[in-house]
Write a protein that holds these residues in place. Structure first.
Motif, PDB file in Angstrom:
ATOM      1  N   PHE A   1       1.837  -5.118 -66.178  1.00  0.00           N
ATOM      2  CA  PHE A   1       0.503  -4.523 -66.139  1.00  0.00           C
ATOM      3  C   PHE A   1       0.613  -3.002 -66.035  1.00  0.00           C
ATOM      4  O   PHE A   1      -0.149  -2.270 -66.644  1.00  0.00           O
ATOM      5  CB  PHE A   1      -0.250  -5.076 -64.928  1.00  0.00           C
ATOM      6  CG  PHE A   1      -1.594  -4.450 -64.677  1.00  0.00           C
ATOM      7  CD1 PHE A   1      -2.701  -4.811 -65.426  1.00  0.00           C
ATOM      8  CD2 PHE A   1      -1.761  -3.510 -63.669  1.00  0.00           C
ATOM      9  CE1 PHE A   1      -3.952  -4.237 -65.193  1.00  0.00           C
ATOM     10  CE2 PHE A   1      -3.002  -2.945 -63.418  1.00  0.00           C
ATOM     11  CZ  PHE A   1      -4.094  -3.315 -64.176  1.00  0.00           C
ATOM     12  N   GLY A   2       1.588  -2.531 -65.272  1.00  0.00           N
ATOM     13  CA  GLY A   2       1.740  -1.104 -65.009  1.00  0.00           C
ATOM     14  C   GLY A   2       2.637  -0.392 -65.995  1.00  0.00           C
ATOM     15  O   GLY A   2       2.909  -0.867 -67.104  1.00  0.00           O
ATOM     16  N   ASP A   3       3.108   0.788 -65.577  1.00  0.00           N
ATOM     17  CA  ASP A   3       3.929   1.666 -66.400  1.00  0.00           C
ATOM     18  C   ASP A   3       5.396   1.542 -66.011  1.00  0.00           C
ATOM     19  O   ASP A   3       5.725   1.202 -64.867  1.00  0.00           O
ATOM     20  CB  ASP A   3       3.514   3.128 -66.203  1.00  0.00           C
ATOM     21  CG  ASP A   3       2.017   3.336 -66.318  1.00  0.00           C
ATOM     22  OD1 ASP A   3       1.418   2.788 -67.259  1.00  0.00           O
ATOM     23  OD2 ASP A   3       1.452   4.036 -65.454  1.00  0.00           O
ATOM     24  N   VAL A   4       6.280   1.888 -66.935  1.00  0.00           N
ATOM     25  CA  VAL A   4       7.703   1.996 -66.643  1.00  0.00           C
ATOM     26  C   VAL A   4       8.047   3.470 -66.506  1.00  0.00           C
ATOM     27  O   VAL A   4       7.676   4.285 -67.366  1.00  0.00           O
ATOM     28  CB  VAL A   4       8.545   1.346 -67.751  1.00  0.00           C
ATOM     29  CG1 VAL A   4      10.040   1.547 -67.485  1.00  0.00           C
ATOM     30  CG2 VAL A   4       8.231  -0.142 -67.850  1.00  0.00           C
ATOM     31  N   VAL A   5       8.741   3.810 -65.419  1.00  0.00           N
ATOM     32  CA  VAL A   5       9.076   5.205 -65.144  1.00  0.00           C
ATOM     33  C   VAL A   5      10.588   5.369 -65.078  1.00  0.00           C
ATOM     34  O   VAL A   5      11.323   4.416 -64.825  1.00  0.00           O
ATOM     35  CB  VAL A   5       8.439   5.691 -63.824  1.00  0.00           C
ATOM     36  CG1 VAL A   5       6.916   5.543 -63.879  1.00  0.00           C
ATOM     37  CG2 VAL A   5       8.990   4.923 -62.622  1.00  0.00           C
TER      38      VAL A   5
END
Length: 320
Positions: free
Chosen positions: A185-189
């Motif tokens: 659902f979120g971002d990859v950093v």
């Protein structure tokens, strides 16, 4: 050059197959001779098989494969094909009358990018076992072919996820490896906290899930992605561990997932990490194994999105 993947761990094999049209597939981590296993499930929307069996208080000590698959709950059928492949070759838990292969599994939801009426089945699971290679392909392959990330605004903000792997060998010869299917659902950093794949603004800039949530984005705007996410992973070592230690290894490895994905363990993700120990070497301190497991899992997650390719109108990190 040999890339340090999870298959550097002695006793671990990986096979992957995918349907290029339906954008769904299977990645199987094989330990035919058995591996002590644990699991940690932290996401709010998991889809799994045989995870209760991995509780340290339960009877069976070892597993013979872990299946990571697309297709949501339908895709759990792929594990049946892996069981058949193992049984034909005489691998499994000996119950006297026969040997029963122990094959936990976890799924991602990938029905929204390719086709929603085609998903992995037993035939595809069997084919994944037949497709074992020395190298681990990364990016838009196997169970990660239909993976996406940054879905706070639905597919309009999404980017491609995928499969990634990494490993590290310690001074005493023990290896710790990880393989991840990234569908968050979120971002990859990255290691500096910079977004490398995640929610996009209309101008294609990486605005980020956290910024959109803080802006007052209403629940209605991401309700369509509820349950359509999940990062699933396997960490493995060739050290000797019991089930309790393997479970702790999986728990510690989840820290790597939380470092690389923001937010992690959301109500809309089924984040699940399996841990395998093949028992070749005497184990170093568990805290060492766990710390390294978190590091290699974070790297595997980053590699998954960096190797992904665009499909179905959804861009990949390499396109921006």
């Amino acid at each position: 050059m040999i890339i340090p993947a999870i298959t550097v761990v002695q006793g671990v094999l990986v096979g992957q197959v995918a349907d290029q049209d339906a954008l769904t597939g299977v990645t199987v981590v094989l330990t035919p001779d058995g591996a002590t296993a644990g699991v940690d499930v932290r996401g709010g929307a998991p889809g799994t098989r045989e995870t209760d069996l991995l509780d340290p208080v339960n009877l069976v000590q070892q597993v013979h494969a872990v299946v990571l698959t697309g297709g949501s709950a339908f895709g759990l059928a792929a594990a049946t094909g892996v069981v058949s492949w193992l049984h034909e070759r005489g691998y499994g838990f000996d119950v006297g009358l026969t040997k029963v292969p122990i094959v936990p599994a976890a799924v991602i939801f990938d029905l929204g990018i390719g086709r929603s009426d085609v998903w992995p089945d037993a035939t595809m699971g069997y084919a994944a076992c037949m497709a074992v290679e020395a190298a681990v392909a990364e990016g838009s392959v196997g169970a990660g072919i239909g993976a996406t990330v940054g879905k706070v605004g639905g597919m309009a903000t999404a980017m491609r996820g995928g499969v990634g792997s990494w490993s590290e060998t310690l001074a005493d010869g023990v290896t710790v490896g990880a393989l991840a299917v990234v569908n968050a659902f979120g971002d990859v950093v990255d290691d500096q906290g910079r977004i490398i794949a995640g929610a996009r603004a209309p101008d294609q800039s990486l605005v980020g899930t956290g910024a959109l949530l803080r802006s007052g984005l209403s629940r209605r705007s991401f309700a369509d992605t509820t349950g359509q996410n999940t990062t699933i992973a396997v960490v493995a070592t060739d050290a000797r561990l019991d089930k309790a230690a393997a479970t702790r290894l999986a728990i510690m490895a989840q820290d790597g997932l939380a470092r690389a994905i923001r937010p992690a363990h959301s109500p809309f993700d089924g984040d699940t990490v399996f841990a395998l120990a093949t028992g070749v070497y005497e184990a170093p301190p568990l805290v060492t194994l766990g710390a390294v497991a978190a590091d290699v899992l974070a790297t595997a997650i980053m590699r998954a999105v960096q190797a992904a390719t665009a499909a179905a109108g959804v861009p990949a990190a390499r396109d921006l």
